[in-house]
Enzyme design. Sequence first.
Site, PDB file in Angstrom:
ATOM      1  N   ASP A  63      24.465   6.660  54.294  1.00  0.00           N
ATOM      2  CA  ASP A  63      24.427   5.301  53.753  1.00  0.00           C
ATOM      3  C   ASP A  63      22.980   4.912  53.510  1.00  0.00           C
ATOM      4  O   ASP A  63      22.042   5.573  53.968  1.00  0.00           O
ATOM      5  CB  ASP A  63      25.130   4.300  54.672  1.00  0.00           C
ATOM      6  CG  ASP A  63      24.531   4.213  56.072  1.00  0.00           C
ATOM      7  OD1 ASP A  63      23.751   5.117  56.464  1.00  0.00           O
ATOM      8  OD2 ASP A  63      24.845   3.249  56.802  1.00  0.00           O
TER       9      ASP A  63
ATOM     10  N   GLU B  10      24.713   4.964  59.414  1.00  0.00           N
ATOM     11  CA  GLU B  10      23.605   4.710  60.342  1.00  0.00           C
ATOM     12  C   GLU B  10      22.895   3.388  60.096  1.00  0.00           C
ATOM     13  O   GLU B  10      22.440   2.738  61.046  1.00  0.00           O
ATOM     14  CB  GLU B  10      22.589   5.856  60.256  1.00  0.00           C
ATOM     15  CG  GLU B  10      21.506   5.835  61.322  1.00  0.00           C
ATOM     16  CD  GLU B  10      20.194   5.237  60.829  1.00  0.00           C
ATOM     17  OE1 GLU B  10      19.226   5.193  61.620  1.00  0.00           O
ATOM     18  OE2 GLU B  10      20.133   4.801  59.663  1.00  0.00           O
TER      19      GLU B  10
END
Length: 401
Positions: free
Chosen positions: A82, A146
Amino acid sequence: MHEETIKKIKAEVERHREDIIQFLRDIVAIPSPNGNIKAVAERIGQEMKKLGFDDVFLDSMGNIVGRIGNGPKVLLYDSHIDTVDIADSGQWQWDPYQGKLENGIFYGLGAGDEKNSTPGMVYGLKIMKDLGLSRDFTLYYFGNIEEICDGVAPNSLVVTDKIKPDFVVIGEPTKMNIYRGHRGRVEMKVTTKGRTCHASAPERGVNAVYKMAEIIKGISQMGDEFIDDPFLGKGSIAVTDIHCKTPSINALPDECFIYIDRRLTFGETQEMAVEQVRKVAAPLGGMVEVLEFDEPSYTGFVFKVDKYFPAWALPEDHLLVQAGLKTYEQLFGRSTGIGKWVFSTNGTYWMGKAGIPAIGFGPGDEVYAHTVLDQVPIEDVVRSTEFYAFFPTVLSEMLAK
């Protein structure tokens, strides 16, 4: 000793060069802001299936996992897939998802933080399998969430999905050095209460923002009490967000709250950090709490954790650090450096909470993370594939000694 193996790895990496580069461009082109990794995880899963991974699946949280081998030791390659969101698209000089390749540098959102390591890890493991180098290990690629809460994905992988590695390599950007730690942090919220009244007569009420302003001033003057570790550096504090509640813009706010990022070095604990802020806030009516992460992932899965992230560092003479240095030297004929990240990574769980030895190795420089210049040297993306393919061989040899 490994000249023939290295020669074969380099030849395979060169053969897949254009595929590696295109794979990076493909996954950068897929938006995956703040945990919304469904589409990019599917794309990475497709690549691993095409490359012949032994198993490809989504864990409970929706992170993408690929496995090669079934050896006695478990080595995991960690790459968060991400990114942060785009704050102001007008500041970008090119499409952040299409990016651009110029003078050997690939620019794009996530190019350096941290989709940079995924192509090398995935192709490195594929090359290991093709060359028969994976016998001693069960090897995992772990493409995870994360940005919304570092450490929550590996924590869930271990606790919920029962996959616990013996060793971890984190692909956050390290400038192709071996990193062995970083500071931790605790995230806090401070709240002040007031009493609303009409803004035309502010003396009739109590302004929660004014109370908070004094607390913010006190926090900005903190620092002398923070510990300075010779490797990790000094603790720090920052107010990162502020809001208030008010019945109207013509009324006094009766509540105000701020969020705090308190970076922790060795010797600083969560309790110590909270008490330091409480000493500033409490006399001014501020209430302090440690934040909890309980946001559902894109699959709806919830894994609750306190937003406390310990500092960690693997000793310089640890076998894993030395294996990283030896891998680089044998591959590239020269030594590389040892360092640390300034920002935080999933290492805060792997090593900080779980005590699982972890090192960092990845292309790119963290100074470009979360900026409109997010970037990675494309040659380092290719070269990192050689590292990820050869590292388990060196580690296995050192474990046998």
